[in-house]
Enzyme design. Structure first.
Site, short mmCIF file in Angstrom:
data_model
loop_
_atom_site.label_atom_id
_atom_site.label_comp_id
_atom_site.label_asym_id
_atom_site.label_seq_id
_atom_site.Cartn_x
_atom_site.Cartn_y
_atom_site.Cartn_z
N GLU A 93 87.99 14.03 23.72
CA GLU A 93 86.62 13.58 23.97
C GLU A 93 86.18 12.55 22.94
O GLU A 93 85.45 11.60 23.24
CB GLU A 93 85.63 14.75 23.90
CG GLU A 93 85.88 15.87 24.90
CD GLU A 93 86.83 16.95 24.39
OE1 GLU A 93 87.84 16.58 23.74
OE2 GLU A 93 86.58 18.13 24.64
N ALA A 195 122.57 25.51 34.19
CA ALA A 195 123.15 24.76 35.30
C ALA A 195 124.37 25.53 35.75
O ALA A 195 125.24 25.86 34.94
CB ALA A 195 123.55 23.37 34.83
N ASP A 241 130.62 24.46 23.24
CA ASP A 241 130.18 23.22 23.90
C ASP A 241 129.93 22.08 22.91
O ASP A 241 129.84 20.93 23.32
CB ASP A 241 128.87 23.44 24.69
CG ASP A 241 129.06 24.43 25.82
OD1 ASP A 241 130.21 24.83 26.06
OD2 ASP A 241 128.05 24.80 26.44
N LEU A 245 121.95 18.39 22.21
CA LEU A 245 120.60 18.89 22.51
C LEU A 245 119.51 17.86 22.19
O LEU A 245 118.45 18.20 21.67
CB LEU A 245 120.32 20.20 21.76
CG LEU A 245 121.32 21.34 22.01
CD1 LEU A 245 120.97 22.54 21.15
CD2 LEU A 245 121.34 21.74 23.49
N GLU A 329 118.62 27.40 26.03
CA GLU A 329 119.75 26.71 26.68
C GLU A 329 121.05 27.38 26.25
O GLU A 329 122.07 26.74 26.05
CB GLU A 329 119.77 25.23 26.30
CG GLU A 329 118.64 24.43 26.90
CD GLU A 329 118.97 22.96 27.08
OE1 GLU A 329 120.08 22.64 27.55
OE2 GLU A 329 118.12 22.13 26.73
N1 LIG Z 1 92.85 19.48 21.88
C1 LIG Z 1 91.58 19.67 22.31
C2 LIG Z 1 90.95 20.93 22.23
N2 LIG Z 1 91.62 21.99 21.74
C3 LIG Z 1 90.98 23.26 21.39
O1 LIG Z 1 90.67 23.25 20.02
C4 LIG Z 1 91.60 24.05 19.28
C5 LIG Z 1 92.09 23.29 18.10
O2 LIG Z 1 91.01 22.88 17.31
P1 LIG Z 1 91.26 21.93 16.06
O3 LIG Z 1 92.03 22.71 15.07
O4 LIG Z 1 89.90 21.55 15.58
O5 LIG Z 1 92.03 20.72 16.57
C6 LIG Z 1 92.73 24.37 20.26
O6 LIG Z 1 93.32 25.63 20.01
C7 LIG Z 1 92.00 24.36 21.59
O7 LIG Z 1 91.32 25.59 21.80
N3 LIG Z 1 89.67 21.03 22.64
C8 LIG Z 1 88.97 19.95 23.05
O8 LIG Z 1 87.76 20.06 23.31
N4 LIG Z 1 89.58 18.75 23.20
C9 LIG Z 1 90.85 18.56 22.84
O9 LIG Z 1 91.34 17.42 22.95
ZN LIG Z 2 87.16 19.56 20.82
#
Ligand SMILES: Nc1c(N[C@@H]2O[C@H](COP(=O)(O)O)[C@@H](O)[C@H]2O)[nH]c(=O)[nH]c1=O
Ligand SMILES: [Zn+2]
Length: 404
Positions: A93, A195, A241, A245, A329
């Protein structure tokens, strides 16, 4: 449209998820609930799918955080876009608001995940949106994080902002299934990928396995790896193998390559230790083969000793490290014990139209101790897809057989 019941189920009192209340959160984020009526207009859907496209730009890089995209629309035009690039950096946001500037006032913002409402590594997005004066927020899915869980939506509504929840909810959930699993079960989502030939073999009797599937299927695997946080194999796979990876794409995320080995009886010159382009971690037990540990450390390989090395202990450790998704894997023996311990939730099986025969040729899953067909683990939400000349079967283990 008032769709508040979705939110009502996900209240912050669910902070301590238990077997009893997990299903409430799952329905709140769009899981395990009967198909809902389409929410929002076709335009809303298009904007939400654009959010998901933006979110995907950070594929594999955001853990322990989710993949989130945001789009701001004013008078039918996109005036700002953003996505969450990695944990610790601003949320989607914030980037969209920066791009929109003053045009955010009175606009509609589309976000694939409910805006947060807490002070974490970054300040709450709910407050940012209120200050920017947006008129309407369209949310893809509720955030299952107990610190948010409906609180962001409630805060926006309390400030008089119109909020619509659940536009393209299923697609939003699909993109963040690993994040949701991590929050609910306190473990990364375990994905078992293998696979096999049409007669169920992963290699010949002598152990030769390059290649079971087509080139197209192998590049699909590289994309899959790039979306995961870690890839796990056992010592046997390294010995037999000698895999790389890697994701073999310059720009793609490079997941951590993890080897589980109790005794560290591993080859000194394995490709894994010799390719420094992706990080490698060897999980072992206390006091195992100190000379070999030293050799690994010299080659830049990380070594971690756990008190007992089991699939669940490995997953618990990777959870603590902040991982959301782990791709198994490995060979059949480790796969069987990972399944038995609930370390696998999802299966991706590539089936090649080839027959190799051999009654002792290795199969993808070793002994699970089942004697009757009624014990079989039947996958749910199964999808079949053709990839190159192979078939990809994708499904999930039922929860009861597999919950932690
Ligand atoms: N990445 C994301 C969200 N992530 C939310 O915020 C938490 C992480 O918070 P922080 O440690 O402050 O980055 C994460 O566990 C999830 O609940 N929220 C949002 O509004 N927009 C975002 O783009
Ligand atoms: Zn946020």
């Amino acid at each position: 449209m008032d769709n508040s019941p979705v939110v009502a189920q996900a209240d912050a009192s669910l902070a301590n998820y238990t077997q009893e209340n997990i299903h409430l959160v799952e329905s709140a984020v769009g899981l395990n609930s009967p198909p809902k009526e389409k929410i929002g207009s076709d335009f809303d859907s298009r904007m939400m799918l654009r959010c998901l496209e933006l979110a995907r730009r950070a594929l594999g890089r955001t853990s322990p955080n989710p993949l989130v995209g945001a789009v701001i629309v004013k008078d039918g035009e996109i005036v700002g876009e953003g996505f969450h690039p990695r944990a610790g950096e601003p949320h989607a946001e914030v980037f969209a608001l920066r791009a929109a500037g003053d045009r955010a006032r009175g606009a509609t913002i589309y976000v694939s995940l409910e805006p947060c409402n807490h002070y974490g590594r970054t300040p709450p997005c709910s407050e940012g949106l209120i200050q920017a004066g947006v008129a309407k927020v369209v949310v893809g899915m509720v955030d299952p994080n107990p610190l948010v869980a409906g609180g962001g939506i409630a805060r926006l509504r309390a400030a008089g902002i119109e909020v619509l929840v659940g536009v393209e909810e299923e697609a939003c959930h699909q993109l963040n299934e690993a994040f949701v699993h991590r929050i609910l079960y306190k473990r990364p989502l375990g994905i078992l990928k293998y696979a096999m030939t049409l007669d169920g073999k992963i290699a010949t009797t002598s152990g030769h396995s390059a290649w079971v599937t087509s080139q197209e299927a192998r590049s699909e695997v590289h994309q899959l790896r790039a979306a995961c946080d870690a890839i796990i194999v056992g010592g046997n796979t390294v010995r037999q193998d000698n895999p790389y990876l890697t994701t073999r794409q310059v720009e793609a995320h490079k997941p951590l390559r993890v080897v589980m080995s109790r005794h560290l009886n591993l080859p000194e010159n394995a490709h894994l230790w010799q390719t420094a382009d992706a990080p490698t971690l060897v999980l072992t037990e206390k006091g195992a083969n100190p000379d070999f540990q030293e050799l690994l450390l010299k080659q830049g390989v990380e070594v971690v000793e756990l008190t007992s090395l089991t699939p669940d202990k490995a997953m618990a450790y990777l959870y603590e490290r902040g991982f959301c998704s782990v791709l198994w894997e490995c060979g059949g023996t480790l796969a069987a014990s990972a399944i038995a311990q609930g370390a696998v939730q999802k299966v991706l099986a590539f089936i090649a139209p080839k027959i190799i025969g051999g009654s002792i040729a290795p199969t993808p899953v070793g002994d699970l101790g089942f004697t009757t067909m009624t014990e079989a683990l039947s996958l749910e939400r199964v999808r079949w897809r053709v990839v190159g000349s192979d078939c990809l079967v994708e499904g999930y283990f039922p929860k009861k057989a597999n919950s932690q």
